[in-house]
Design an enzyme around this catalytic site. Sequence first.
Site, PDB file in Angstrom:
ATOM      1  NE  ARG A  93      48.052  57.997  30.333  1.00 17.38           N
ATOM      2  CZ  ARG A  93      48.418  59.187  29.327  1.00 17.38           C
ATOM      3  NH1 ARG A  93      47.250  59.650  28.659  1.00 17.38           N
ATOM      4  NH2 ARG A  93      49.292  59.889  29.451  1.00 17.38           N
ATOM      5  CE  LYS A 104      37.447  41.075  44.503  1.00 16.16           C
ATOM      6  NZ  LYS A 104      36.311  42.080  44.441  1.00 16.16           N
ATOM      7  CG  ASP A 139      29.760  45.144  41.135  1.00 19.42           C
ATOM      8  OD1 ASP A 139      30.098  44.264  40.659  1.00 19.42           O
ATOM      9  OD2 ASP A 139      30.431  45.765  42.155  1.00 19.42           O
ATOM     10  CE1 TYR A 163      34.680  44.918  47.752  1.00 14.49           C
ATOM     11  CE2 TYR A 163      35.141  46.980  46.541  1.00 14.49           C
ATOM     12  CZ  TYR A 163      35.569  45.820  47.415  1.00 14.49           C
ATOM     13  OH  TYR A 163      36.950  45.772  47.486  1.00 14.49           O
TER      14      TYR A 163
END
Length: 385
Positions: free
Chosen positions: A52, A201, A176, A104
């Site tokens: 992790r 993306k 962002d 967004y």
Amino acid sequence: MNDFSKHKFGTKAIHAGAEADPSTGAIMTPIFQTSTYVQEAPGVNKGYGYARGKNPTREALQKNIAALENGKHCVCFSSGMGATDAVMRMLRPGDEVITGDDLYGGSYRMFTKIYQNYGIKFHFINLTDANTIKKYINPNTKLIWVETPTNPTMQIIDIEACSIIAKENNLILAVDNTFASPYLQNPLALGADIVMHSVTKYLGGHSDVVMGALITNSDALHEQIYFILNSCGANPGPMDCFLVMRGIKTLHLRMERHCFNGRKIAEYLKTHPKIEKIYWPGFTDHPNHLIAKKQMRDFGGMISIVLKNATEADTFKIASSFKVFSLAESLGGVESLINHPATMTHASIPKSERDKAGVVDNLLRLSVGVEDVEDLIEDLKQALS
Ligand SMILES: *Cc1c(COP(=O)(O)O)cnc(C)c1O
């Protein structure tokens, strides 16, 4: 380890972080599909304890993305929202955030439906004049969260102007950078403290992975971000990290074609009789064109259009009649997509808020892919007729 910080973008995209595997010479970073690492004695290990926290495939990708943003540190997350969530977890009840009014949809949902309940206050304002930010700053303000270009109305926010205000007031500026990708825009160089990517993306680029990333030059912010990743567990899997590394090797080539196709399509649609309004920052009459020109390398392949005199039903009919474009959420992949924000990506924003932000029911958003542009224009022609 070669340091590619002095090299140009394409060389970094291909080489940064990608060492040949020392045990075999494999040129591609292996997929370390493991959850744990054998220790020689308690506490004696090769730098890896539990996956992790650390995974070599993920680390190679993080070095690569950091290089693309000219940043010192990158931490990858299981999604863009996982990355955004990690930034919000640095806040405390009572803290305030200043952010845009054209965000967004998932970010808006997280801010209003999750973090507002934890006592964090959000101001959703029009950021196209950065000075507006000053009116909302008070002693509780901690963070400015900017998205640019905005989604889907393609406003451009002046990152440098925001960063000056952030620095004067001791606030963190997070950007962002998903829509632009690191190829078109590097917010750290413009004074931002944190860059967030939905790696899903353009970075991934092939519509086969969901992932996020945070990049920063600050050791202190990096330490907090990494602590949150390891404590809260939104870590990406090694197979996905491999796929993204592979995708990034062609980021510069894809972006050139996205921009080329985007320009051709924007020019074609600008004079189309069925179109009332078109949003693309490359037009010289776009209200924020000069800022786009100043802070972006090119204008990208994201275009939104408002259909003339079209009801929601007309809009649905057009959205469903494409043959090369696919009707789908998401963006930034090699294939062209068409999206109806009001019912798809932005459905979580109330209609009154959507209308205020210009996300009307007859707006469609195009993510122009890297196909042959003649075929894309032909497809638009037939769908709009
Ligand atoms: C997709 C997207 C996100 C969310 O990223 P996921 O990887 O889907 O969680 C955030 N911001 C923007 C601008 C996006 O397009």
